[in-house]
Design an enzyme around this catalytic site. Structure first.
Site, PDB file in Angstrom:
ATOM      1  N   ASP A   7       0.910  -1.341   0.188  1.00 19.28           N
ATOM      2  CA  ASP A   7      -0.116  -0.044  -0.145  1.00 19.28           C
ATOM      3  C   ASP A   7       0.903   1.222   0.126  1.00 19.28           C
ATOM      4  OD1 ASP A   7      -2.109  -1.713   0.264  1.00 19.28           O
ATOM      5  OD2 ASP A   7      -2.654  -1.486   2.312  1.00 19.28           O
ATOM      6  N   ASP A 126     -15.608  -3.103  -0.893  1.00 19.82           N
ATOM      7  CA  ASP A 126     -15.154  -2.856   0.656  1.00 19.82           C
ATOM      8  C   ASP A 126     -16.122  -2.698   1.379  1.00 19.82           C
ATOM      9  OD1 ASP A 126     -12.712  -2.756  -0.789  1.00 19.82           O
ATOM     10  OD2 ASP A 126     -12.687  -0.586  -1.181  1.00 19.82           O
TER      11      ASP A 126
END
Length: 224
Positions: A7, A126
């Site tokens: 990330d 998500d």
């Protein structure tokens, strides 16, 4: 299958707790790229792009050339998806763009699937408190994750489900949620959010679910 996660935020590798609080930060890219080089797939996310606050475009392109990656974060149209695939990404991840005006954006799914092929597409779902979250997880919709899977199944090769409630906490991924998702789709199913041990990765593997792991790798709880 274990899928390591990279990330990127502000030009660095980070790990966030529930998408908000920064817990870890690294700049030694060559070390982690070497660590992950034996994996068949690595997940590469541009958090700045996902949050609409910037871009790590050059870093993404560099890493995607070195590792087999599915790349996500701020991909909203066919042009950007093509750029990433041309830069070396194996697959691109579409998330927030798959929802428009509170509805599932079937038109976009059809467009990108037709232009790029299902094999290049991972669709991200998500979830926070059982509902799909978008725009860097800041906006909670009324859409159920299972509804998104049902509608979008024909247009992608994989679904990436992130359980925001446990993301970055190393508190474990709810296996019952993974089982329900697995039953809902014939596509590759990848889950993320709180995975803390190889025992857990193996339990997910046994029901046909792949695991994205970040925090547990970067803290040393899982060795690569």
């Amino acid at each position: 299958m274990l899928i390591p996660s990279i990330d990127l935020l502000g030009g660095k590798i980070v790990q966030l707790v529930q998408g908000e609080k920064k817990a870890l930060e690294f700049e030694n890219f060559s070390y982690w790229i070497e660590r992950f080089s034996e994996y068949p797939l690595v997940q590469l996310i541009d958090l700045d792009a996902a949050m609409g606050s910037g871009s790590n475009q050059q870093l993404i392109a560099s890493i995607a050339k070195q590792l087999p990656s599915q790349v996500g974060g701020g991909i909203r149209d066919l042009t950007r998806a093509r750029e990433l695939l041309d830069a070396g990404a194996k697959r691109v991840i579409f998330g927030s763009a798959l929802l428009k005006d509170g509805q599932i954006n079937i038109a976009l799914a059809q467009e990108i699937s037709s232009a790029l092929g299902q094999q290049c597409l991972t669709f991200a779902i998500d979830s926070r408190s059982g509902k799909v979250a978008i725009k860097g997880w800041k906006e909670i919709t009324s859409i159920d994750p299972l509804e998104m899977i049902s509608v979008l199944e024909p247009y992608c090769s994989a679904f990436l489900y992130t359980h925001i409630d446990t993301e970055g906490t190393m508190s474990g991924f709810p296996l019952e949620v993974a089982s329900k998702l697995r039953q809902a789709s014939s596509r590759q199913l990848i889950v993320a959010g709180g995975i803390r041990s190889m025992t857990e990765v193996q339990a997910l593997d046994e029901i046909g679910v792949d695991a994205v792991v970040g925090m547990a790798i970067y803290t040393g709880a899982i060795s690569t």
